[in-house]
Design an enzyme around this catalytic site. Sequence first.
Site, PDB file in Angstrom:
ATOM      1  N   LYS A 188      54.225  -5.096  12.912  1.00  0.00           N
ATOM      2  CA  LYS A 188      53.243  -5.976  13.543  1.00  0.00           C
ATOM      3  C   LYS A 188      52.917  -7.197  12.687  1.00  0.00           C
ATOM      4  O   LYS A 188      52.378  -8.181  13.197  1.00  0.00           O
ATOM      5  CB  LYS A 188      51.956  -5.200  13.862  1.00  0.00           C
ATOM      6  CG  LYS A 188      51.132  -4.776  12.666  1.00  0.00           C
ATOM      7  CD  LYS A 188      49.914  -3.976  13.107  1.00  0.00           C
ATOM      8  CE  LYS A 188      49.065  -3.532  11.924  1.00  0.00           C
ATOM      9  NZ  LYS A 188      48.424  -4.650  11.236  1.00  0.00           N
ATOM     10  N   ASP A 189      53.249  -7.170  11.400  1.00  0.00           N
ATOM     11  CA  ASP A 189      52.998  -8.303  10.509  1.00  0.00           C
ATOM     12  C   ASP A 189      54.188  -9.249  10.423  1.00  0.00           C
ATOM     13  O   ASP A 189      54.117 -10.272   9.735  1.00  0.00           O
ATOM     14  CB  ASP A 189      52.659  -7.812   9.094  1.00  0.00           C
ATOM     15  CG  ASP A 189      51.377  -7.004   9.043  1.00  0.00           C
ATOM     16  OD1 ASP A 189      50.480  -7.271   9.863  1.00  0.00           O
ATOM     17  OD2 ASP A 189      51.286  -6.096   8.196  1.00  0.00           O
ATOM     18  N   ARG A 233      42.464 -10.024  17.735  1.00  0.00           N
ATOM     19  CA  ARG A 233      42.596  -9.189  18.928  1.00  0.00           C
ATOM     20  C   ARG A 233      41.488  -8.157  18.986  1.00  0.00           C
ATOM     21  O   ARG A 233      40.836  -7.968  20.025  1.00  0.00           O
ATOM     22  CB  ARG A 233      43.965  -8.498  18.942  1.00  0.00           C
ATOM     23  CG  ARG A 233      44.084  -7.421  20.038  1.00  0.00           C
ATOM     24  CD  ARG A 233      45.390  -6.641  19.936  1.00  0.00           C
ATOM     25  NE  ARG A 233      45.570  -6.004  18.636  1.00  0.00           N
ATOM     26  CZ  ARG A 233      45.019  -4.848  18.282  1.00  0.00           C
ATOM     27  NH1 ARG A 233      44.227  -4.192  19.124  1.00  0.00           N
ATOM     28  NH2 ARG A 233      45.247  -4.325  17.098  1.00  0.00           N
ATOM     29  N   ARG A 234      41.260  -7.460  17.876  1.00  0.00           N
ATOM     30  CA  ARG A 234      40.220  -6.436  17.868  1.00  0.00           C
ATOM     31  C   ARG A 234      38.832  -7.050  18.034  1.00  0.00           C
ATOM     32  O   ARG A 234      37.958  -6.446  18.664  1.00  0.00           O
ATOM     33  CB  ARG A 234      40.300  -5.628  16.563  1.00  0.00           C
ATOM     34  CG  ARG A 234      41.540  -4.748  16.478  1.00  0.00           C
ATOM     35  CD  ARG A 234      41.691  -4.119  15.113  1.00  0.00           C
ATOM     36  NE  ARG A 234      42.892  -3.293  15.028  1.00  0.00           N
ATOM     37  CZ  ARG A 234      43.554  -3.059  13.906  1.00  0.00           C
ATOM     38  NH1 ARG A 234      43.143  -3.608  12.770  1.00  0.00           N
ATOM     39  NH2 ARG A 234      44.629  -2.298  13.909  1.00  0.00           N
ATOM     40  N   ARG A 276      38.359  -8.142   4.911  1.00  0.00           N
ATOM     41  CA  ARG A 276      39.687  -8.031   4.315  1.00  0.00           C
ATOM     42  C   ARG A 276      39.689  -6.807   3.418  1.00  0.00           C
ATOM     43  O   ARG A 276      38.677  -6.154   3.236  1.00  0.00           O
ATOM     44  CB  ARG A 276      40.004  -9.280   3.480  1.00  0.00           C
ATOM     45  CG  ARG A 276      40.261 -10.549   4.271  1.00  0.00           C
ATOM     46  CD  ARG A 276      41.546 -10.489   5.076  1.00  0.00           C
ATOM     47  NE  ARG A 276      42.680 -10.017   4.306  1.00  0.00           N
ATOM     48  CZ  ARG A 276      43.431 -10.794   3.525  1.00  0.00           C
ATOM     49  NH1 ARG A 276      43.162 -12.079   3.413  1.00  0.00           N
ATOM     50  NH2 ARG A 276      44.456 -10.287   2.871  1.00  0.00           N
ATOM     51  N   GLY A 277      40.841  -6.519   2.831  1.00  0.00           N
ATOM     52  CA  GLY A 277      40.923  -5.410   1.885  1.00  0.00           C
ATOM     53  C   GLY A 277      41.763  -4.270   2.412  1.00  0.00           C
ATOM     54  O   GLY A 277      42.103  -4.203   3.600  1.00  0.00           O
ATOM     55  N   ARG A 336      37.952  -0.855   3.157  1.00  0.00           N
ATOM     56  CA  ARG A 336      37.304  -1.000   4.464  1.00  0.00           C
ATOM     57  C   ARG A 336      36.486   0.236   4.814  1.00  0.00           C
ATOM     58  O   ARG A 336      35.358   0.126   5.295  1.00  0.00           O
ATOM     59  CB  ARG A 336      38.360  -1.284   5.533  1.00  0.00           C
ATOM     60  CG  ARG A 336      39.087  -2.606   5.299  1.00  0.00           C
ATOM     61  CD  ARG A 336      40.086  -2.921   6.400  1.00  0.00           C
ATOM     62  NE  ARG A 336      40.870  -4.108   6.061  1.00  0.00           N
ATOM     63  CZ  ARG A 336      41.360  -4.972   6.936  1.00  0.00           C
ATOM     64  NH1 ARG A 336      41.148  -4.786   8.222  1.00  0.00           N
ATOM     65  NH2 ARG A 336      42.060  -6.004   6.548  1.00  0.00           N
ATOM     66  N   CYS A 385      51.323 -13.241  15.325  1.00  0.00           N
ATOM     67  CA  CYS A 385      50.884 -11.852  15.264  1.00  0.00           C
ATOM     68  C   CYS A 385      49.375 -11.727  15.110  1.00  0.00           C
ATOM     69  O   CYS A 385      48.827 -10.632  15.222  1.00  0.00           O
ATOM     70  CB  CYS A 385      51.603 -11.103  14.140  1.00  0.00           C
ATOM     71  SG  CYS A 385      51.330 -11.775  12.490  1.00  0.00           S
TER      72      CYS A 385
END
Length: 308
Positions: free
Chosen positions: A77-78, A125-126, A143-144, A149, A237
């Site tokens: 996905k990246d 997206r989320r 981030r992280g 997280r 993406c």
Amino acid sequence: MIRIGTRASALAMSQTGTVAESIAAASGQPTELVEITTEGDTSRQSLSSLGGTGVFATALREALLDGRCDMIVHSLKDLPTADAPGLVVTGIPRREDARDALCARDGLTLDTLPPGARVGTGSPRRVAQLKARRPDLEVVDIRGNVDTRLGKVSSGELDAVVLAAAGLTRLGRLDAVTEYCGLDGWPSAPGQGALAIETRANPDPELKKAIARIDHAPTRLNVTAEREVLRILEAGCAAPIGAHAIVDDGLLFLSARVYHPDGSSHVTSSHALYVADHPKPADTVAANVASELLSLGAADIAPVGGAA
């Protein structure tokens, strides 16, 4: 010795380690992990401000091209949808769980989170999906790595975070999940849950054979269809787009949804076709889906372009 390039995060090392074991078994040769630092690892900016596409892939690809490693492993996905000159995706192993997962305090779910709850994600997206489902939530850009997280939830800084179920599976952290997001109502990123093995365009024949042994044709077909929608729409993406494909009884089903960034609206298209009836079934079904999305006004609600 087969040298395998990877990011140095715990998740990247875990998933690349799994691929390395499979490659070692398939080739009969030892493997070595080569840690590569990417822009996505060093920058503290949000992924969307970095441009999303390629921030984790560029340094890995440079290491492959200059001979520091023989193959590299990406989270699919990246990976940008455009091919990199001189490189090829040689293998895609069997996909892990493609769903997103909510990890919330006190066992809460999306429906039981209190009004104004703080939910963290770095994905546009989320963000759109959270705002569409619960416009009363405060969505926080984070981030992280996965532990960082999750730590924001256990510390009380956030009430919940949304993460990929595949990553939590690979790290043995499914205990943190309080709800899985069903793909019908919450499509995840194209290619989510899958890995991509990239090599130089003309890899060592024995390495190519070893990678072919762990390539999973149904996964490759599904993720190719999902990512082809992104390519046709000229969306990166990090775009607010979800897609998911499955093969069932010879039929390839593909559904994709484009969200307005603030979650206020979305358009959805779903198509299916018999794999055996088309020379390039993934490309064909993706073209049908992308064309319908554009006809429904996808370009008016999200930063996409292209023509099917």
